[in-house]
Design a protein around this motif. Structure first.
Motif, PDB file in Angstrom:
ATOM      1  N   UNK A  46      41.419  48.972  40.526  1.00 23.63           N
ATOM      2  CA  UNK A  46      41.233  49.461  41.890  1.00 23.63           C
ATOM      3  C   UNK A  46      42.584  49.653  42.596  1.00 23.63           C
ATOM      4  N   UNK A  47      43.595  48.854  42.201  1.00 25.86           N
ATOM      5  CA  UNK A  47      44.899  48.924  42.860  1.00 25.86           C
ATOM      6  C   UNK A  47      45.556  50.287  42.640  1.00 25.86           C
ATOM      7  N   UNK A  48      46.396  50.668  43.596  1.00 24.96           N
ATOM      8  CA  UNK A  48      47.156  51.916  43.470  1.00 24.96           C
ATOM      9  C   UNK A  48      48.599  51.573  43.111  1.00 24.96           C
ATOM     10  N   UNK A  49      49.213  52.312  42.234  1.00 26.91           N
ATOM     11  CA  UNK A  49      50.639  52.126  41.946  1.00 26.91           C
ATOM     12  C   UNK A  49      50.870  51.074  40.883  1.00 26.91           C
ATOM     13  N   UNK A  50      51.912  51.325  40.058  1.00 29.88           N
ATOM     14  CA  UNK A  50      52.170  50.443  38.911  1.00 29.88           C
ATOM     15  C   UNK A  50      52.481  49.032  39.402  1.00 29.88           C
ATOM     16  N   UNK A  51      53.348  48.918  40.409  1.00 34.26           N
ATOM     17  CA  UNK A  51      53.783  47.597  40.872  1.00 34.26           C
ATOM     18  C   UNK A  51      52.599  46.738  41.280  1.00 34.26           C
ATOM     19  N   UNK A  52      51.776  47.281  42.183  1.00 32.01           N
ATOM     20  CA  UNK A  52      50.649  46.496  42.694  1.00 32.01           C
ATOM     21  C   UNK A  52      49.695  46.186  41.537  1.00 32.01           C
ATOM     22  N   UNK A  53      49.646  47.096  40.550  1.00 35.22           N
ATOM     23  CA  UNK A  53      48.735  46.848  39.417  1.00 35.22           C
ATOM     24  C   UNK A  53      49.227  45.684  38.575  1.00 35.22           C
ATOM     25  N   UNK A  54      50.530  45.690  38.252  1.00 34.97           N
ATOM     26  CA  UNK A  54      51.058  44.570  37.452  1.00 34.97           C
ATOM     27  C   UNK A  54      50.823  43.271  38.207  1.00 34.97           C
ATOM     28  N   UNK A  55      51.014  43.312  39.537  1.00 34.21           N
ATOM     29  CA  UNK A  55      50.784  42.105  40.334  1.00 34.21           C
ATOM     30  C   UNK A  55      49.334  41.654  40.177  1.00 34.21           C
ATOM     31  N   UNK A  56      48.411  42.622  40.267  1.00 27.47           N
ATOM     32  CA  UNK A  56      46.986  42.288  40.123  1.00 27.47           C
ATOM     33  C   UNK A  56      46.718  41.713  38.742  1.00 27.47           C
ATOM     34  N   UNK A  57      47.364  42.319  37.720  1.00 23.44           N
ATOM     35  CA  UNK A  57      47.162  41.834  36.355  1.00 23.44           C
ATOM     36  C   UNK A  57      47.665  40.398  36.251  1.00 23.44           C
ATOM     37  N   UNK A  58      48.862  40.153  36.811  1.00 23.45           N
ATOM     38  CA  UNK A  58      49.410  38.792  36.800  1.00 23.45           C
ATOM     39  C   UNK A  58      48.435  37.838  37.484  1.00 23.45           C
ATOM     40  N   UNK A  59      47.899  38.276  38.638  1.00 27.71           N
ATOM     41  CA  UNK A  59      46.953  37.435  39.363  1.00 27.71           C
ATOM     42  C   UNK A  59      45.737  37.143  38.501  1.00 27.71           C
ATOM     43  N   UNK A  60      45.372  38.163  37.666  1.00 30.01           N
ATOM     44  CA  UNK A  60      44.197  37.965  36.811  1.00 30.01           C
ATOM     45  C   UNK A  60      44.468  36.851  35.815  1.00 30.01           C
ATOM     46  N   UNK A  61      45.655  36.859  35.203  1.00 29.41           N
ATOM     47  CA  UNK A  61      45.936  35.875  34.145  1.00 29.41           C
ATOM     48  C   UNK A  61      46.434  34.547  34.716  1.00 29.41           C
ATOM     49  N   UNK A  62      47.035  34.591  35.916  1.00 28.70           N
ATOM     50  CA  UNK A  62      47.525  33.354  36.534  1.00 28.70           C
ATOM     51  C   UNK A  62      46.897  33.179  37.909  1.00 28.70           C
ATOM     52  N   UNK A  63      45.651  32.687  37.942  1.00 27.37           N
ATOM     53  CA  UNK A  63      44.924  32.618  39.218  1.00 27.37           C
ATOM     54  C   UNK A  63      45.671  31.838  40.300  1.00 27.37           C
ATOM     55  N   UNK A  64      46.598  30.954  39.902  1.00 21.63           N
ATOM     56  CA  UNK A  64      47.247  30.167  40.964  1.00 21.63           C
ATOM     57  C   UNK A  64      48.004  31.077  41.912  1.00 21.63           C
ATOM     58  N   UNK A  65      48.386  32.285  41.420  1.00 22.21           N
ATOM     59  CA  UNK A  65      49.075  33.233  42.308  1.00 22.21           C
ATOM     60  C   UNK A  65      48.185  33.617  43.479  1.00 22.21           C
ATOM     61  N   UNK A  66      46.850  33.418  43.298  1.00 19.02           N
ATOM     62  CA  UNK A  66      45.949  33.783  44.392  1.00 19.02           C
ATOM     63  C   UNK A  66      45.906  32.687  45.449  1.00 19.02           C
ATOM     64  N   UNK A  67      45.753  31.430  44.991  1.00 17.74           N
ATOM     65  CA  UNK A  67      45.570  30.376  46.001  1.00 17.74           C
ATOM     66  C   UNK A  67      46.895  29.754  46.457  1.00 17.74           C
ATOM     67  N   UNK A  68      47.924  29.803  45.573  1.00 15.31           N
ATOM     68  CA  UNK A  68      49.175  29.131  45.926  1.00 15.31           C
ATOM     69  C   UNK A  68      49.739  29.616  47.270  1.00 15.31           C
ATOM     70  N   UNK A  69      49.877  30.932  47.466  1.00 22.68           N
ATOM     71  CA  UNK A  69      50.484  31.395  48.728  1.00 22.68           C
ATOM     72  C   UNK A  69      49.768  30.865  49.958  1.00 22.68           C
ATOM     73  N   UNK A  70      48.449  30.741  49.885  1.00 25.70           N
ATOM     74  CA  UNK A  70      47.673  30.323  51.068  1.00 25.70           C
ATOM     75  C   UNK A  70      47.406  28.826  51.057  1.00 25.70           C
ATOM     76  N   UNK A  71      48.191  28.093  50.239  1.00 24.86           N
ATOM     77  CA  UNK A  71      47.916  26.657  50.091  1.00 24.86           C
ATOM     78  C   UNK A  71      48.333  25.894  51.344  1.00 24.86           C
ATOM     79  N   UNK A  72      47.417  25.053  51.854  1.00 24.27           N
ATOM     80  CA  UNK A  72      47.683  24.367  53.146  1.00 24.27           C
ATOM     81  C   UNK A  72      47.949  22.885  52.907  1.00 24.27           C
ATOM     82  N   UNK A  73      48.488  22.236  53.936  1.00 26.73           N
ATOM     83  CA  UNK A  73      48.765  20.806  53.844  1.00 26.73           C
ATOM     84  C   UNK A  73      47.457  20.030  53.722  1.00 26.73           C
TER      85      UNK A  73
END
Lengths: 653, 653
Positions: A46-73
C-alpha cells in the motif's frame, strides 16, 4: 435451498458459467489462497515510494519498530514489574528444565538471556514470555540419550543439543518463510491437550528420581520402565529428600491454588519457585544436608553465554540424530509457542501472523544455538504470568533477560547449595497445571473422535514415547479427515409445506417428499476417494425409495434431483461418476437433475462434457426450481404442490 | 439459500435441534454407514426362516447358485465361443507373463486352470476373464529378484512367488471380509491411468531383452538402467530375432487395429497371439532357428497343476519379502480386477459388490497358491475379449480352464519350439493398449491436479520403480484431499434483486451486497486442519469490506452472516473457532449470525455451549431470513430491501 426467488425466470433462473480465466490466473489465485491467505505484504504494497516501502518491510519483520517509537514511561513501568516477575520464575525453571534435558544447569540461564532479546525485536506477540519448556527438554534428553549418554559423553551430548536447536530453528524459520504455517494446524487442539497431559505425566514420573534422591535412573520415559527402575531400588530411597521435596511441592501447590482463586494475587505463585529455591538453598547451607544425601546443583560458572558456533556437529555419525531431534522438538515447540501467542492475542484483540511468528521463533533458536542456548519457545505458564503481571509490550522479555544477565554475572554462586529436589518440586507443580482433564471431558461431550485422538495421544506418550504419542494422534486426526471425504453424508431433502424450500428430512420433521421426485443432498466434495461410494449409496437411496413407493402403491421415482450446493469441489473421478450415474439412471428410465452447482463445479462439468450429457435444461440454481419443473412435466396429481410452485411464481412480480 | 418460505415464522422459521440419540445408536449408525454402506445382507435378512436364510447367505457368497439353475443352452453356446476365444488368448499370454515374472512358463498355464474355476463359483461379474497380468508379473520379478535371483536360486524364487500369491490372496480376502473395500478407492482413476501407462512402458522396455535376443539383462526396471544394459551390449544384438520379433509385432498390431475399427471382428485380434505362436513354432521347427540364436521355450512338463502347499515359505529370512510383495501386488491386482469388473457391469447394467469381489479374488489366489499358480486377477484385455465374444455368465471362465486343462494334459509338447521373441511381441502389443494418452489429455482438460497425479505416477514408475510411482501418486492424491480441507473456499454471497435469494457474488453477476451485512459462505467442514485458517480468512474478508465501505462512505459491517449450508461437519477446533470469532466480532461491535446449519452442526454447537453464546435468536434456516431480520434491526435506509423482504413475508399467507 430453494425459494420462490429464482422462479421468476430470466437471468436468475440460469446457473451462469463462470467467465473462462487463463490457466495461469487461476493457478496464481489458488497459489495465493493456499500460501498467502492473510496477504501479509498488504501494508508494504500500500505504501508509495521505495523508501517508505523498505521501512514498511522492516516494520513487518521487526515489529518493535512499530511500538518502540510510541513507547511510554507508563508502559515501561508495567513491563518492568512483569519482566522482574517472569525473571524470578525463569531462573529456577530454567535450571530445572536444563536438568530435565540432562544438560548443564547453567544452560537454563543462558537460554533465558539471548533468545528473549531476539524475540523482543522480531516477535509480534505482546504477551509471549520466551524460555525453555519441559516437554522439549524431556524430548531432547530422551532422543539424544537414546544414542549418546549424557553422563559418559557430556561434551558430545551438549554439542548435539546445540546442533538440534540449530536445526529446529532452521526448520521453524523455513516453515515460516515457505508459508507452510498450516502444517502446525494439523496438530489439532485435541492432539495438543492429550499430548501435553501425557508429556506432563511423563515429566512428573521423571521427577521421582529427584524426589526419591536416586542416583541411577532409566533413560526411557514410558511409565512401565520408570516404575520398574523406581521399585527395583526401594532401598536407595532417601527419606530426607522425600520429606524436603513433598514439603516444597505442597507449598508450591498451595500458592498456585491461591493465585488461581484470586488472579490479583498472581505474584504469590509467580514468586513461589524463587522463594523455595532460596529457602531450600539456605536450609541446605545451614544443615549441610548435602552430606546427608540431598543432591545440590553445585558450582555454576559465572559470566555470560560463551559462543557455541564451533561446537555445532555437522559430521555424519550424529548429524541425522540431531536433525531428527531438531525437527520433532522444533514442531512441538512451535505448536506451543504459536498456540500461546494466538490465545493471548485473542484476549487483547490483536492479530498474530503465524508465519511471521515462526520466522521470529526460528531466528531466536538459530542465534540461540550460536550462543550456548538450547531450544526455547513461549511456554504457557510463563506467558500467563507475564500476562497477569500486566505486561504491555515485548519489553518485558528484555527486562527478564537483563535480570538473568545480572544473575549470570554476579549471583550464580548463590545457587551452589540449591537442592535438586526443590527443582523437581518446581517442575512437578508446573506440570500438574498442564494436565487439563476438563478439556478432555469437554472433548468427550462435544466430539467423540476428538476424544479418541486426545486419549490416543495421551496413552501413546505415557506408555510408548513422546514420538509415538504424536504419531498416533496425527494419524487418527488425518484418518478422520480422510474418512470424512471417503464417507460423505447424503441426505434426502423434503419440501416444507406451503413453500418452495427443501430441507433435510431427518432434521426438519415437517418436510414432505414430492411424489415421483427424489431429492438427494451430497455433503462433501466428490473426489476419487468417495466417487464409487457415492455412486453405490445414491443407487441404494433410489432402490429403497422404489421399494417404499411400490409397497405404498405411490408413483415411482421419475426424477433424481442432486443438490450440489454443498459440493465444494469435484475431480475427474467425480465427473465420470456423474457420467455413469446419468447413464445408469437413463437405463432405469429416470432423469437426473442438478441443483445449485457452484462455478467450480460448472467449469469441471463443462470441460468434462458431462454438462452436455445431462443437458443444460436439467441444471437449476435451486432445488425448488428443479422440483417445480419436474413437477410440471409430471403433471403432478397433487394440486397442492403445483399451487405452491405456481404461487411461488406469482409472488415474485 | 434464502426464500420467502420460512419467513412466515412458526415451525419452519426455527432451525430444529435433532432429537438426542443415545451414543451407541449414533455410533452403530456411523459404523454401518462407514463399513456397510451397501447393506450387503439385505437379501439374507429379508428371508424368513433359518433354512431360506442360509440358502440366501450361500447365494450371497456363491453367486453361481443364482444363475446356474436358470442356465440355458443358448447361454452355454455363447459362453462356449467366448471361453474358447479367451483360452486361445490365455495360453500364449499366460506363458509370456510367466516369463516376464521370471517363473517357469508352465506356471502361466497352471494359473489359467484353477483360479478361473474358483472365480466362476464365487465371482459376481459375468464378464471378468481370470488370468495373470503383466504389471503384477513384472512386480513379482523385480521385487523378489531384488533379493533372490531367479537364475541362481530358481526353486526358492518359485516358492517365494507362491508365498507372495498366498499373502496377496489373504490380504485381498481380508480386505473384503473387514469391509475395507474403500481402501482401493484411494487409487484414483488418474493414478491408475498414469500407473498403468508407466507399467506398460516398463514392461515393453523389458521386452527388448527378448526382441534383441540378449542373454544378460538388468534386474532393475527403470528406463535408465534398462537403456544402459541394452546399449552396453550392442554387439550381442541378434538380427534374426529382431526381424522375427518386429514381424510378429507388426502382425499383431495390424490385427488389433482391425478389431478396433470393426468390433465385430474382435476374434481376429483375439486369435492373433495363438496364430503367431503356432506360426513362430512351425517356422523355428522347420528352420532349426533355435541353433541360430533364436531362444525357444523348450521342454514343458505334461500334466495338471502339482500341489504347492508344502513349498510355501513362512520362515523368517524371506517371509517379510514375500509379505511385502504379496500386499503390493495384491492391491494392484485388486484395483485392476475391480475396476474391470465394475466397468463391464456398468455396460450391462448390473451391480458389483466390491467387498464380495475382493473375497472372491482373494480366495482364488489362496487356492491358486496351493496349486502352483501365481497371482491372478481380471485382466482388462482378456475381459474385453470375453465381453466382445458375447459371454453370458462366468461359465466362459470354466470353458477356458477346461481348454487349458486339455492343453496341459496333451498339447504342451507343441510349445517346445515356440520362440521367446514371439512372446515378447505378444506382450508388447498387449501393453501398447494400456497406454491411454487420450485419458491423460482428458485429465489435463478437466482437472490439472489429477493430471499431475497421473504424470507423477507415470514418471515415478518409468524413472523410479513401480512402488515409487504408486507412492508418489497416492501421496499427491491424499495431499490434495488434505489441502482441500486445509484451504476451504470462502465466498461472499450477494442478494439477487427482487428476491430473498443469496448467491456467490463471483458466480452470479446480478447479486448485490446488502448494506451493513456481510454474508459469507464456507464450503467445507470446519476441522482442526482449517479452523485457524478460516478464522484469519473471515476476519480478512471483514477488514477488506470495512475498507471498501469506508472508502465509499457506505455503512460499515454490522452483521456477519455465516452460511453453514455447505459445512458438512465440525469438530472441537471448529466449535472453539466459532467461539473465538463470536467474541472478537463482539469486541468490534459486530453480530455473528448463522444460517442453515445442519443437524450435525447444531448438535455440536449445542454440546459445546457455542449455541448459547451466539444465541438461538441469531440462527436461521436460510440466509434470506437471517439478512431480513438483520435488516429490520438496522432500519435499513434502502427501502428496496425492506420492500422485498416485506413482500417476501406477505407472499406466504
Amino acid at each position: 435451498m430453494g425459494g420462490s426467488g429464482e422462479a421468476n425466470g430470466g437471468a436468475a433462473a440460469r446457473v451462469p458459467m463462470p467467465p473462462a480465466r487463463p490457466f495461469l490466473d487461476t493457478f496464481r489465485g489458488n497459489l495465493k489462497e493456499t500460501f498467502f491467505p492473510d496477504d501479509p505484504f498488504r501494508s508494504v504494497v500500500r505504501e508509495r515510494g521505495a523508501g517508505r516501502r523498505t521501512l514498511a518491510a522492516l516494520r513487518y519483520f521487526f515489529p518493535f519498530l512499530e511500538w518502540a517509537p510510541a513507547y511510554t514511561l507508563g508502559a515501561f513501568k508495567s513491563d518492568l514489574i512483569a519482566g522482574i516477575t517472569i525473571a524470578s520464575l525463569a531462573i529456577p525453571q530454567g535450571i530445572s528444565y536444563a536438568k530435565l534435558a540432562n544438560l548443564p544447569p547453567i544452560l537454563g540461564l543462558y537460554s533465558s538471556f539471548v533468545p528473549p532479546l531476539v524475540y523482543a525485536l522480531m516477535g509480534s506477540s505482546k504477551d509471549l514470555a520466551v524460555g525453555t519448556v519441559a516437554v522439549a527438554s524431556l524430548l531432547i534428553a530422551s532422543m539424544l540419550g537414546s544414542q549418546v549418554s549424557a553422563t559418559e559423553n557430556p561434551a558430545l551430548h551438549l554439542h548435539l543439543a546445540f546442533t538440534a536447536t540449530f536445526f529446529a530453528g532452521v526448520f521453524q524459520a523455513s516453515l515460516g518463510l515457505l508459508r507452510l504455517g498450516f502444517i502446525v494446524d494439523f496438530l489439532s487442539h485435541a492432539t495438543i491437550v492429550g499430548f501435553m497431559a501425557g508429556a506432563a505425566t511423563v515429566v512428573c514420573l521423571q521427577q521421582l528420581k529427584g524426589i526419591l534422591g536416586l542416583n541411577r535412573f532409566t533413560t526411557s520415559t514410558d511409565i512401565v520402565s520408570v516404575m520398574e527402575s523406581v521399585f527395583s531400588q526401594t532401598h536407595q530411597w532417601r527419606w530426607e529428600s522425600v520429606v524436603l521435596g513433598s514439603g516444597f511441592l505442597f507449598f508450591l501447590l498451595v500458592t498456585r491454588f491461591i493465585s488461581k482463586r484470586r488472579p490479583k494475587l498472581f505474584w504469590i505463585s509467580a514468586a513461589a519457585p524463587l522463594t523455595s529455591v532460596i529457602l531450600g538453598s539456605v536450609l541446605v547451607y545451614l544443615t549441610h544436608a548435602e552430606n546427608h544425601g540431598i543432591q545440590v546443583i553445585g558450582y555454576l560458572k559465572k559470566g555470560l553465554n560463551p559462543p557455541s558456533v564451533t561446537s555445532l556437529q555437522f559430521s555424519p555419525p550424529y548429524m541425522t540424530l540431531a536433525l531428527k531431534t531438531g525437527i520433532i522438538t522444533g514442531v512441538i515447540a512451535l505448536a506451543e509457542g504459536i498456540a500461546v501467542g494466538r490465545s493471548f492475542a485473542m484476549f487483547k484483540n490483536y492479530n498474530i501472523d503465524g508465519n511471521k511468528e515462526m520466522i521470529a521463533i526460528g531466528t531466536m533458536n538459530i542465534l540461540g544455538s550460536f550462543t550456548s542456548c538450547y531450544l526455547t519457545t513461549g511456554p504457557f505458564s510463563r506467558s500467563a504470568v507475564n500476562y497477569n503481571a500486566g505486561c504491555k509490550t515485548a519489553m518485558s522479555n528484555v527486562i527478564m533477560s537483563v535480570a538473568v544477565m545480572i544473575t549470570l554475572l554476579f549471583l550464580t554462586p548463590l545457587f551452589h547449595y540449591t537442592p535438586l529436589v526443590v527443582l523437581s518440586a518446581i517442575i512437578i507443580s508446573a506440570m500438574l497445571g498442564l494436565i487439563d482433564y476438563q478439556a478432555a471431558i469437554h472433548l468427550w461431550q462435544v466430539d467423540k473422535v476428538d476424544f479418541c485422538v486426545c486419549i490416543g495421544a495421551y496413552l501413546g506418550v505415557v506408555f510408548g514415547s513422546v514420538e509415538i504419542g504424536l504419531v498416533v494422534a496425527v494419524a487418527i486426526s488425518i484418518l478422520r479427515v480422510l474418512l470424512f471425504i471417503a464417507r460423505p453424508r447424503t441426505t434426502v431433502l423434503g419440501n416444507i409445506p406451503n413453500s418452495m424450500i427443501y430441507r433435510r428430512m431427518d432434521q426438519y420433521t415437517t418436510a414432505q417428499m414430492v411424489p415421483g421426485v427424489l431429492v438427494l443432498r451430497v455433503d462433501a466434495p466428490i473426489y476419487f476417494a468417495n466417487a464409487s461410494y457415492l455412486r453405490e449409496r445414491i443407487s441404494r437411496w433410489i432402490d429403497e425409495e422404489e421399494e417404499r413407493t411400490k409397497d405404498n402403491g405411490e408413483m415411482g421415482v421419475q426424477y433424481v434431483v442432486l443438490d450440489m450446493g454443498a459440493v465444494g469441489g469435484i475431480d475427474t473421478s467425480g465427473t465420470s461418476m456423474l457420467d455413469e450415474l446419468k447413464k445408469s439412471l437413463e437405463r432405469r428410465g429416470m432423469q437426473i437433475v442438478l441443483a445449485n452447482p457452484g462455478s467450480e463445479i460448472m467449469k469441471k462439468l463443462d470441460s468434462s462434457k458431462v454438462l452436455e450429457l445431462i443437458g443444460h435444461e436439467w441444471i437449476f440454481p435451486t432445488v425448488g426450481e428443479a422440483v417445480a419443473s419436474c413437477d410440471y412435466v409430471l403433471h403432478s396429481h397433487k394440486p397442492g404442490m403445483v399451487m405452491d410452485s405456481a404461487a411461488g411464481h406469482e409472488n415474485m412480480v
